[in-house]
Write a protein that holds these residues in place. Sequence first.
Motif, PDB file in Angstrom:
ATOM      1  N   ALA A  59      49.936  49.740  47.411  1.00  0.00           N
ATOM      2  CA  ALA A  59      51.113  48.867  47.315  1.00  0.00           C
ATOM      3  C   ALA A  59      50.896  47.782  46.257  1.00  0.00           C
ATOM      4  O   ALA A  59      51.796  47.480  45.464  1.00  0.00           O
ATOM      5  CB  ALA A  59      51.422  48.240  48.672  1.00  0.00           C
ATOM      6  N   LEU A  60      49.693  47.217  46.207  1.00  0.00           N
ATOM      7  CA  LEU A  60      49.382  46.206  45.185  1.00  0.00           C
ATOM      8  C   LEU A  60      49.427  46.802  43.780  1.00  0.00           C
ATOM      9  O   LEU A  60      49.877  46.155  42.836  1.00  0.00           O
ATOM     10  CB  LEU A  60      48.000  45.596  45.437  1.00  0.00           C
ATOM     11  CG  LEU A  60      47.919  44.548  46.533  1.00  0.00           C
ATOM     12  CD1 LEU A  60      46.468  44.168  46.788  1.00  0.00           C
ATOM     13  CD2 LEU A  60      48.742  43.334  46.177  1.00  0.00           C
ATOM     14  N   THR A  61      48.969  48.033  43.641  1.00  0.00           N
ATOM     15  CA  THR A  61      49.001  48.700  42.342  1.00  0.00           C
ATOM     16  C   THR A  61      50.435  48.867  41.868  1.00  0.00           C
ATOM     17  O   THR A  61      50.764  48.551  40.717  1.00  0.00           O
ATOM     18  CB  THR A  61      48.298  50.073  42.434  1.00  0.00           C
ATOM     19  OG1 THR A  61      46.957  49.868  42.870  1.00  0.00           O
ATOM     20  CG2 THR A  61      48.304  50.789  41.096  1.00  0.00           C
ATOM     21  N   ILE A  62      51.302  49.339  42.747  1.00  0.00           N
ATOM     22  CA  ILE A  62      52.728  49.497  42.395  1.00  0.00           C
ATOM     23  C   ILE A  62      53.329  48.146  42.052  1.00  0.00           C
ATOM     24  O   ILE A  62      54.049  48.000  41.070  1.00  0.00           O
ATOM     25  CB  ILE A  62      53.493  50.167  43.553  1.00  0.00           C
ATOM     26  CG1 ILE A  62      53.019  51.613  43.724  1.00  0.00           C
ATOM     27  CG2 ILE A  62      54.998  50.115  43.307  1.00  0.00           C
ATOM     28  CD1 ILE A  62      53.513  52.270  45.003  1.00  0.00           C
ATOM     29  N   ARG A  63      53.039  47.144  42.867  1.00  0.00           N
ATOM     30  CA  ARG A  63      53.585  45.800  42.630  1.00  0.00           C
ATOM     31  C   ARG A  63      53.174  45.294  41.245  1.00  0.00           C
ATOM     32  O   ARG A  63      53.973  44.704  40.515  1.00  0.00           O
ATOM     33  CB  ARG A  63      53.079  44.854  43.725  1.00  0.00           C
ATOM     34  CG  ARG A  63      53.535  43.423  43.623  1.00  0.00           C
ATOM     35  CD  ARG A  63      54.998  43.239  44.044  1.00  0.00           C
ATOM     36  NE  ARG A  63      55.832  43.238  42.866  1.00  0.00           N
ATOM     37  CZ  ARG A  63      57.080  43.730  42.807  1.00  0.00           C
ATOM     38  NH1 ARG A  63      57.650  44.248  43.853  1.00  0.00           N
ATOM     39  NH2 ARG A  63      57.759  43.701  41.706  1.00  0.00           N
ATOM     40  N   HIS A  64      51.915  45.510  40.867  1.00  0.00           N
ATOM     41  CA  HIS A  64      51.433  45.037  39.572  1.00  0.00           C
ATOM     42  C   HIS A  64      52.155  45.748  38.428  1.00  0.00           C
ATOM     43  O   HIS A  64      52.580  45.099  37.469  1.00  0.00           O
ATOM     44  CB  HIS A  64      49.928  45.232  39.438  1.00  0.00           C
ATOM     45  CG  HIS A  64      49.404  44.748  38.121  1.00  0.00           C
ATOM     46  ND1 HIS A  64      49.279  43.410  37.823  1.00  0.00           N
ATOM     47  CD2 HIS A  64      49.022  45.420  37.016  1.00  0.00           C
ATOM     48  CE1 HIS A  64      48.831  43.283  36.584  1.00  0.00           C
ATOM     49  NE2 HIS A  64      48.668  44.495  36.067  1.00  0.00           N
ATOM     50  N   VAL A  65      52.295  47.054  38.504  1.00  0.00           N
ATOM     51  CA  VAL A  65      52.995  47.795  37.451  1.00  0.00           C
ATOM     52  C   VAL A  65      54.414  47.257  37.288  1.00  0.00           C
ATOM     53  O   VAL A  65      54.892  47.045  36.169  1.00  0.00           O
ATOM     54  CB  VAL A  65      52.996  49.315  37.744  1.00  0.00           C
ATOM     55  CG1 VAL A  65      53.966  50.058  36.837  1.00  0.00           C
ATOM     56  CG2 VAL A  65      51.589  49.880  37.590  1.00  0.00           C
ATOM     57  N   LEU A  66      55.091  46.997  38.395  1.00  0.00           N
ATOM     58  CA  LEU A  66      56.451  46.447  38.319  1.00  0.00           C
ATOM     59  C   LEU A  66      56.447  45.024  37.752  1.00  0.00           C
ATOM     60  O   LEU A  66      57.304  44.672  36.941  1.00  0.00           O
ATOM     61  CB  LEU A  66      57.107  46.471  39.696  1.00  0.00           C
ATOM     62  CG  LEU A  66      57.412  47.865  40.253  1.00  0.00           C
ATOM     63  CD1 LEU A  66      57.814  47.772  41.729  1.00  0.00           C
ATOM     64  CD2 LEU A  66      58.487  48.546  39.425  1.00  0.00           C
ATOM     65  N   ASP A  67      55.475  44.207  38.163  1.00  0.00           N
ATOM     66  CA  ASP A  67      55.411  42.814  37.702  1.00  0.00           C
ATOM     67  C   ASP A  67      55.159  42.687  36.208  1.00  0.00           C
ATOM     68  O   ASP A  67      55.600  41.726  35.589  1.00  0.00           O
ATOM     69  CB  ASP A  67      54.339  42.039  38.470  1.00  0.00           C
ATOM     70  CG  ASP A  67      54.751  41.724  39.899  1.00  0.00           C
ATOM     71  OD1 ASP A  67      55.953  41.860  40.230  1.00  0.00           O
ATOM     72  OD2 ASP A  67      53.860  41.375  40.701  1.00  0.00           O
TER      73      ASP A  67
END
Length: 181
Positions: free
Chosen positions: A129-137
Amino acid sequence: DLFASEPILVQQLVTPDIVTQQVALSIPKGKIVMAVPTDSKLISNRLMRPGDRIDLMGTVEFEVIREQGRGALAESISMLQNLEVHAIILPAAISEPDAVNAEDQEGGVFRTADERGQSILLALDPQDALTIRHVLDVGGQLDLALRAPGDDSVQESVAVDQFYLADRYQINLVRGQTINP
């Protein structure tokens, strides 16, 4: 909620394979549910349903340092494979602002008034979830690929960038020079 000596009614029971608006009741132990915004045509054309298995791909720009100086290099990667679509959020049609189809709601397809709110809900490990969040951010783009039923294989993949494409399709990246075969 159930109280002592109270009869249990069918309306109070939830099976683990049905996602209702009380999403927390259907989260597998050790996972968290994340709404992943997506413009995927698979979702907007209703070709994907809750319970389907998907792969999540992402494209991110990285700053690279070369002899010529700094620059950006976009890379497309296979981020996560064989994820289950927990639920889907679709924008309500403008012509039907109060449209809430009870069948869709019980089947894990929910409506939002936000016209840009199309998302999928994924039950993920917290690190994923953190990985996805970072890519979006950082402004990365995500897309989904639908898997065939029963395909739980995990494929090795290579990140795709301009150099990968040039090598695969035998493109000469140095203009004005001839490369001898």
